[in-house]
Design a protein around this motif. Structure first.
Motif, PDB file in Angstrom:
ATOM      1  N   ASP A 177       0.829  -1.191  -0.047  1.00  0.00           N
ATOM      2  CA  ASP A 177      -0.014  -0.014  -0.061  1.00  0.00           C
ATOM      3  C   ASP A 177       0.798   1.317   0.059  1.00  0.00           C
ATOM      4  OD1 ASP A 177      -2.518  -1.636  -0.114  1.00  0.00           O
ATOM      5  OD2 ASP A 177      -3.198  -1.045   2.068  1.00  0.00           O
ATOM      6  N   GLU A 178       1.935   1.234   1.014  1.00  0.00           N
ATOM      7  CA  GLU A 178       2.750   2.366   0.781  1.00  0.00           C
ATOM      8  C   GLU A 178       3.449   2.580  -0.812  1.00  0.00           C
ATOM      9  OE1 GLU A 178       4.188   4.344   3.408  1.00  0.00           O
ATOM     10  OE2 GLU A 178       2.044   3.973   3.919  1.00  0.00           O
ATOM     11  N   ARG A 210      10.676   6.460   1.717  1.00  0.00           N
ATOM     12  CA  ARG A 210       9.825   7.503   1.011  1.00  0.00           C
ATOM     13  C   ARG A 210      10.755   8.764   0.921  1.00  0.00           C
ATOM     14  NH1 ARG A 210       4.647   9.495   0.369  1.00  0.00           N
ATOM     15  NH2 ARG A 210       3.849   7.501   1.362  1.00  0.00           N
ATOM     16  N   LYS A 211      11.479   9.132   2.044  1.00  0.00           N
ATOM     17  CA  LYS A 211      12.284  10.467   2.111  1.00  0.00           C
ATOM     18  C   LYS A 211      13.344  10.219   0.771  1.00  0.00           C
ATOM     19  CE  LYS A 211      15.428  12.812   4.967  1.00  0.00           C
ATOM     20  NZ  LYS A 211      16.872  12.508   4.513  1.00  0.00           N
ATOM     21  N   GLN A 215       7.233   0.770   9.675  1.00  0.00           N
ATOM     22  CA  GLN A 215       6.551   2.216   9.467  1.00  0.00           C
ATOM     23  C   GLN A 215       7.846   3.209   9.299  1.00  0.00           C
ATOM     24  OE1 GLN A 215       4.017   2.595  12.633  1.00  0.00           O
ATOM     25  NE2 GLN A 215       2.243   2.241  11.507  1.00  0.00           N
ATOM     26  N   LEU A 216       8.830   2.997  10.181  1.00  0.00           N
ATOM     27  CA  LEU A 216      10.020   3.746  10.119  1.00  0.00           C
ATOM     28  C   LEU A 216      10.682   3.442   9.205  1.00  0.00           C
ATOM     29  CD1 LEU A 216      11.501   5.994  11.608  1.00  0.00           C
ATOM     30  CD2 LEU A 216      12.762   4.216  12.886  1.00  0.00           C
ATOM     31  N   GLY A 217      10.859   2.229   8.548  1.00  0.00           N
ATOM     32  CA  GLY A 217      11.636   1.981   7.343  1.00  0.00           C
ATOM     33  C   GLY A 217      11.173   2.419   6.232  1.00  0.00           C
ATOM     34  N   MET A 218       9.905   2.678   5.995  1.00  0.00           N
ATOM     35  CA  MET A 218       9.198   2.958   4.735  1.00  0.00           C
ATOM     36  C   MET A 218       9.429   4.589   4.897  1.00  0.00           C
ATOM     37  SD  MET A 218       8.571   0.455   2.789  1.00  0.00           S
ATOM     38  CE  MET A 218       7.806   1.307   1.680  1.00  0.00           C
TER      39      MET A 218
END
Length: 534
Positions: free
Chosen positions: A377-378, A458-459, A451-454
Motif C-alpha cells: 500500500d505504501e 519515502r524520504k 513504518q519507520l523503514g518505509m
C-alpha cells in the motif's frame, strides 16, 4: 580450473587489483560480481584461493556488515539501520520461543551427545520424511533413507555442487536469484553458474514479467555448450526468491522434462513452501507430483529457517532417491553436521502437526499478509511499480524511474543512498538481475520498524524525484514514464517493454495501465499541462 582462469592470481606475488576473469569476460556464461577487489590488498599469508575467497563480496555483504555495526534498536539505537535486506521472518518470535522452550524440547539423552549417523539421526530423518509427505502432498510415503540433514541449505548447495560437478563445470540458474547460491557453489566446489537471464518484458510465450520458459532454458544451455562449458544441473527456486513467483504444476513438469532431455540434475529449493500467505495462491511441491520425469536426477531441498522463522537455527534437509548422490553428500556431512540436541528439537517441532496447523501457520500467514499489505500500500501511494505476489518475505520493486541514466552504477548509488539514510535494501545486481533499477525489500518485520523503514525509503525517493525534476528543467527530455509498470494486481508492462512489432498494437489493458501509472506520478500533471497538449 576456475581459479586458473583468473588473471594475476597465480602464486602469492600478485595484486588482486589486477584480477580479471579472462575467458569469461566476453562470454554469455556469466560469473559476475564474484569478488569486489576495489581497495583490496593481497595477503601474503593466504594462497591465491584464500585471497580470492577473502575478496569475494558484493553489496549484500557490505550492507550486512554495516547493519551489524549499527543495528536499529527502538530504545538503545533509534537512529540505527533498519534491515529490509536480509530475508528473515521477524514476525513470529513469540510463537517460536514459547514452543521451543516447552518441556518436550529439553531432552539430553547420551546419544545426542555422541557422533550421529552423518546423514542425521534416524529419528529425525523419519520425522522429516513424514513431514514432507504431509506438507508436500506426496502421492506415496517418503522414505527416511532418502533424507539427509545438514546445517542449512547453503551447505546443501555446496555439497550438491561438489558431488554433481567437477571444477570448472556449471549449473543453470534463472536470474534474478538469491545471490548466496553463487558463494555456496563456487567457493568450495569451483563450480560456475550459467545464467538464464529473465527480464520484465512480456514477449513470446511469456505471460508475466521475469517468466522462466523452456525456450529460455534451451537457449542458455546451447549458448553455454557452444562456448565449451559443461553444464551438469539446473537450480529451481520455488517459491522464487526474489520474485515471489510460484511455479505451476505444468511449468514444473516442463522444466523437469527439459532437464531429462539433456540429462541434467535438477536441484529444487523449496525453502519458502509454507510461507505462501494468501489462499488465492497454491504451492505445488516437486515431491507432490504423481510421476517425476527423472527421479534419479531430481533432488529437493527444504529447511526450517524461513518457514519457521528461526534463521539462527541452521537446519536444512535434502530428499533424493539417488543413493549414489545421497552417500556422496553424506560424506560431506562431517563438515556440515547438526548437533544432537538441535536435531531432537527439530524432530519435536516437525511432529507437532496440531500446533503447526492450528496455531503457527494460521498466525504466521495472517501476519505475513498484513505486513505485505502495509508495504505494498505504501508503494502504491508512492506510485512505485512492483510484482504483486503472495509467497516469501519479499517484494520485487521497480525503482527504474529514480535512475536518470538507467545503469547499474546508478543503481548502486541509490542503494548506498538508502543505506546512508539508515535503511538496508537489496539492489537487483545482488541477484544478477539483467535490468538496472530493481530492488528487493523484506516486509516480514514488526509494524513499528516497517513504518519507520518505509518513511526512510519515502524520504530518499522523494529527494531523488526532486533532483531528477530539477535536472530535467535544466535539460528537457522526453518523459520515460511510459516505460514503467502499473502496480495493480499484476504488473502491466507497456510501450518500450514490448517488442517493436507489438508496440503499435497496444491492448486496452496496456493503455489503462499506462494512464494509471501516469496519474500516480506526482509530477505528471505539472509536466503535461493543457498548454503542452495544445
Amino acid at each position: 580450473q576456475a581459479l586458473s582462469e583468473i588473471e594475476g592470481m597465480g602464486g602469492r606475488g600478485s595484486n588482486l587489483q589486477e584480477m580479471r576473469v579472462r575467458p569469461l569476460a566476453k562470454r554469455k556464461v556469466d560469473m559476475h560480481n564474484f569478488c569486489n577487489p576495489s581497495g583490496f590488498q593481497r595477503s601474503p599469508y593466504l594462497s591465491a584461493r584464500g585471497n580470492f575467497a577473502s575478496a569475494f563480496q558484493g553489496s549484500t555483504e557490505e550492507g550486512y556488515k554495516a547493519y551489524h555495526a549499527d543495528k536499529y534498536d527502538e530504545d538503545k539505537n533509534p537512529n540505527g539501520i533498519i534491515n529490509f535486506g536480509t530475508s528473515e521472518n521477524k514476525l513470529c518470535f513469540d510463537l517460536m520461543s514459547k514452543r521451543l522452550t516447552q518441556a518436550d524440547m529439553n531432552l539430553m539423552d547420551p546419544s545426542l551427545l555422541q557422533y550421529p549417523d552423518w546423514k542425521g539421526h534416524l529419528f529425525l530423518r523419519e520425522e522429516v520424511a513424514r513431514f514432507l509427505t504431509y506438507y508436500c502432498k506426496a502421492p506415496a510415503p517418503l522414505k527416511a533413507e532418502n533424507v539427509i540433514v545438514l546445517n542449512g541449505c547453503g551447505s546443501l548447495f555446496s555439497a550438491l555442487a561438489t558431488v554433481l560437478c567437477d571444477p570448472g563445470e556449471a549449473i543453470l540458474i534463472a536470474t534474478p536469484f538469491y545471490g548466496g547460491i553463487t558463494q555456496s557453489i563456487f567457493l568450495y566446489g569451483n563450480v560456475k553458474l550459467v545464467y538464464v537471464c529473465l527480464d520484465s518484458k512480456i514477449t513470446g510465450t511469456s505471460t508475466r514479467p521475469f517468466q522462466l520458459t523452456v525456450e529460455k532454458l534451451e537457449k542458455a544451455l546451447q549458448d553455454a555448450r557452444a562456448e565449451g562449458v559443461t553444464v551438469r544441473a539446473l537450480i529451481l527456486l520455488n517459491p522464487q526468491n526474489p520474485l515471489g513467483d510460484i511455479y505451476s504444476l505444468s511449468e514444473l513438469r516442463d522444466y523437469l522434462e527439459f532437464a531429462k532431455r539433456h540429462e541434467l540434475h535438477v536441484i529444487v529449493d523449496e525453502i519458502y513452501m509454507l510461507s505462501v500467505f494468501d489462499e488465492s495462491a497454491t504451492f505445488h511441491s516437486v515431491l507432490g507430483m504423481d510421476r517425476l520425469p527423472d527421479p534419479q536426477r531430481t533432488h529437493v531441498m527444504w529447511g526450517i529457517t524461513k518457514d519457521f522463522a528461526v534463521s539462527g537455527i541452521r537446519f536444512g534437509t535434502l530428499y533424493t532417491e539417488n543413493q549414489d548422490v545421497a552417500n556422496a553428500v553424506a560424506s560431506l556431512c562431517y563438515f556440515h553436521g547438526v548437533c544432537g540436541p538441535v536435531q531432537h528439537k527439530v524432530a519435536q517441532l516437525l511432529r507437532d502437526r496440531d500446533w503447526i496447523n492450528q496455531v503457527y501457520l494460521k498466525a504466521n500467514h495472517a501476519r505475513l499478509k498484513a505486513a505485505h499489505t502495509y508495504v505494498t500500500d505504501e508503494l502504491k501511494t508512492l506510485g512505485v511499480p512492483f510484482l504483486n505476489r503472495n509467497a516469501g518475505f519479499f517484494v520485487w520493486i521497480d525503482f527504474r524511474k529514480y535512475l536518470k541514466t538507467g545503469t547499474f552504477e546508478e543503481e548502486l548509488l541509490l542503494w548506498k543512498r538508502f543505506l546512508d539514510n539508515k535503511v538496508l535494501l537489496s539492489c537487483g545486481k545482488a541477484f544478477e538481475c539483467s535490468e538496472p533499477g530493481w530492488f528487493r525489500i523484506i516486509f516480514a518485520d514488526k509494524t513499528h520498524r516497517l513504518q519507520l523503514g518505509m518513511q526512510r525509503v519515502r524520504k530518499v525517493l522523494e529527494e531523488r524525484e526532486q533532483e531528477i525534476l530539477a535536472e530535467e528543467k535544466e535539460q528537457p527530455c522526453q518523459s520515460d514514464q511510459d516505460g514503467k509498470a502499473d502496480s495493480t494486481d499484476e504488473v502491466i508492462f507497456v510501450s518500450r517493454h514490448q517488442d517493436p512489432i507489438c508496440a503499435s498494437n497496444s491492448s486496452l489493458g496496456d493503455l489503462i495501465g499506462l494512464l494509471q501509472q501516469q496519474m500516480r506520478s506526482s509530477d505528471w500533471l505539472q509536466k503535461n499541462t493543457a498548454e503542452q497538449f495544445a
